[in-house]
Design an enzyme around this catalytic site. Structure first.
Site, mmCIF file in Angstrom:
data_model
loop_
_atom_site.group_PDB
_atom_site.id
_atom_site.type_symbol
_atom_site.label_atom_id
_atom_site.label_comp_id
_atom_site.label_asym_id
_atom_site.label_seq_id
_atom_site.Cartn_x
_atom_site.Cartn_y
_atom_site.Cartn_z
ATOM 1 N N ASP A 1 4.711 31.021 13.758
ATOM 2 C CA ASP A 1 4.842 31.108 12.150
ATOM 3 C C ASP A 1 4.077 30.162 11.734
ATOM 4 O OD1 ASP A 1 6.631 32.700 10.031
ATOM 5 O OD2 ASP A 1 6.845 30.464 9.761
ATOM 6 N N ASN B 1 -0.400 30.051 -0.367
ATOM 7 C CA ASN B 1 -1.054 31.346 -1.249
ATOM 8 C C ASN B 1 -1.036 30.766 -2.573
ATOM 9 O OD1 ASN B 1 -2.008 33.327 0.116
ATOM 10 N ND2 ASN B 1 -0.019 34.242 0.871
ATOM 11 N N ARG C 1 5.885 24.389 30.747
ATOM 12 C CA ARG C 1 5.362 23.228 30.823
ATOM 13 C C ARG C 1 3.748 23.131 30.170
ATOM 14 N NH1 ARG C 1 7.104 24.120 35.903
ATOM 15 N NH2 ARG C 1 4.704 24.734 36.377
ATOM 16 N N ASP D 1 -5.709 34.637 2.802
ATOM 17 C CA ASP D 1 -6.250 35.631 3.739
ATOM 18 C C ASP D 1 -7.446 35.073 4.526
ATOM 19 O OD1 ASP D 1 -4.800 37.766 2.666
ATOM 20 O OD2 ASP D 1 -6.171 38.922 1.797
ATOM 21 N N HIS E 1 -4.731 34.231 -3.101
ATOM 22 C CA HIS E 1 -4.302 34.941 -1.813
ATOM 23 C C HIS E 1 -5.622 35.459 -1.190
ATOM 24 C CE1 HIS E 1 -0.646 36.234 -4.162
ATOM 25 N NE2 HIS E 1 -0.085 36.613 -2.719
ATOM 26 N N ASP F 1 2.681 36.129 7.882
ATOM 27 C CA ASP F 1 1.961 35.077 8.368
ATOM 28 C C ASP F 1 2.459 34.876 9.823
ATOM 29 O OD1 ASP F 1 4.742 34.449 7.522
ATOM 30 O OD2 ASP F 1 4.223 32.434 6.931
#
Lengths: 292, 89
Positions: A169, A177, A224, A186, A182, A212
């Site tokens: 995320d 944005n 690991r 993008d 925008h 996103d």
């Protein structure tokens, strides 16, 4: 068949015979059957052209296909590179269809039928591709990724192979944005997609599964090595106008921690959100949720 | 490998202006040819093509971009090698 001035017969075209006509009909019927089972449209078109070569013992066979979205497309038998003595634009001027060298008189209707099959195959291929991929990044979309994930789970359970689902995320993407617009946002998503695509090992899969949110299917034994892989994928360079962009990730291991698509997402999401909470103490750094 | 080539070919053909794609294997090496009509293609078509080949040909590939501009002087050829991954990273 043509005759020269001295009445010697010279063959400049493949001659139609009853046997050839029969083989031609059988070829078209076989290709109709093959199209229904073809996993790939472009692969099917290559098969069509190879069969045309074999059936009429030709030197060259090329397909010019017009697709509503892709525009005119030229295919060469055997998927070989084109001989540039005949530029594709020259072929395009000859119009859609199967163009052979030499010509096959009497087979025009069958070649037209094969060209129509090729057109259907290309359209199906494009629609299938669009349904499974994200147009912005070129990565798999959620649907395409889930297909890959389900297949990986089956292999994992059958052979006891481990793999990890990683949800990524981007941190503060709404603020990015708002700050650079925008189009700038993008561009960041495209760059993330390129870094993921470019940095993965063979067999690993990347996808954009939400606005996103990205997902990775990584063939790893455990958590690991994850940080090193994610650091390499993220890179140290900025993301254009957005500058530094960090991400938070959550890992779920299959089959040890979960063994269904739903459960893998659930575990990875829980870890991602836990890592997000931890990240409040460490802004400006990538965070990885890997469980205890 | 065929499935990989199918995907590579379709991705390349999704770039506006690419009208033909060809492949050739020479031992372990893959040669990729992409023919482009520049009047339709985006300005960064070379970068787009290179990125697609790089992402799909994990062991590297030799790329030939042919700009088919209906130029009376003949086609303009541009050859570039997409190096094996280990060498580029």
């Amino acid at each position: 068949m043509l005759q020269d001035e001295n009445t010697h017969t010279i063959r400049t075209e493949a001659e139609p015979t009853a046997d050839a006509e029969s083989r031609s009909r059988a070829l078209v019927a076989g290709l109709v059957h093959d199209l229904a089972a073809a996993p790939s449209g472009v692969g099917f078109i290559g098969t069509c052209l190879d069969r045309v070569l074999e059936t009429w013992h030709l030197l060259e066979a090329r397909a010019v296909i017009s697709d509503a979205e892709l525009g005119p497309q030229v295919f060469n038998a055997g998927r070989r590179p084109l001989d540039l003595d005949v530029m594709p634009s020259t072929l395009l001027r000859r119009g859609p269809g199967i163009h052979t060298e030499p010509a096959v008189p009497g087979a025009e209707d069958d070649l037209d039928a094969i060209a129509e099959l090729c057109e259907i195959a290309l359209t199906l291929d494009r629609l299938r591709y669009e349904s499974l991929h994200d147009p912005l990044t070129g990565l798999h979309n959620r649907r395409g990724f889930d297909e890959q994930l389900a297949a990986a789970i089956s292999r994992s359970l059958r052979y006891r192979w481990s793999f990890g689902l990683v949800i990524i995320d981007l941190d503060g993407f709404k603020a990015i944005n708002d700050r650079i617009g925008h189009q700038g946002g993008d561009a960041v998503l495209r760059q993330v997609g390129e870094r993921l695509r470019g940095g993965l090992r063979s067999g690993d899969v990347a996808a954009r599964v939400g606005g996103d949110e990205f997902a990775l299917l990584l063939h790893i034994d455990g958590p690991r090595s994850l940080s090193a892989i994610l650091d390499r994928l993220h890179g140290t360079e900025g993301f254009g106008d957005a500058g530094d962009v960090t991400w938070t990730t959550g890992l779920a291991m299959c089959p040890d921690e979960a063994a269904t698509v739903h459960d893998l997402y659930r575990v990875a999401d829980q870890r991602l959100y836990a890592a997000k909470v931890d990240a409040q103490d460490l802004p400006g750094a990538n965070q990885t949720g890997i469980g205890s | 490998m065929t499935a990989g080539l199918d995907r590579l070919e379709l991705e390349l053909r999704c770039v506006p202006g690419i009208i033909a794609v060809g492949f050739e294997h020479a031992g372990e090496e893959l040669f990729v040819q992409a023919v482009v009509l520049p009047s339709i293609a985006p300005v960064d078509f070379r970068d787009q093509i290179r990125r697609i080949v790089d992402a799909n040909a994990r062991n590297g590939a030799h790329l030939e971009i042919v700009v088919d501009g209906l130029d009376p002087g003949g086609p303009h050829l541009s050859r570039q090698a997409v190096s094996p991954r280990a060498a580029t990273r």
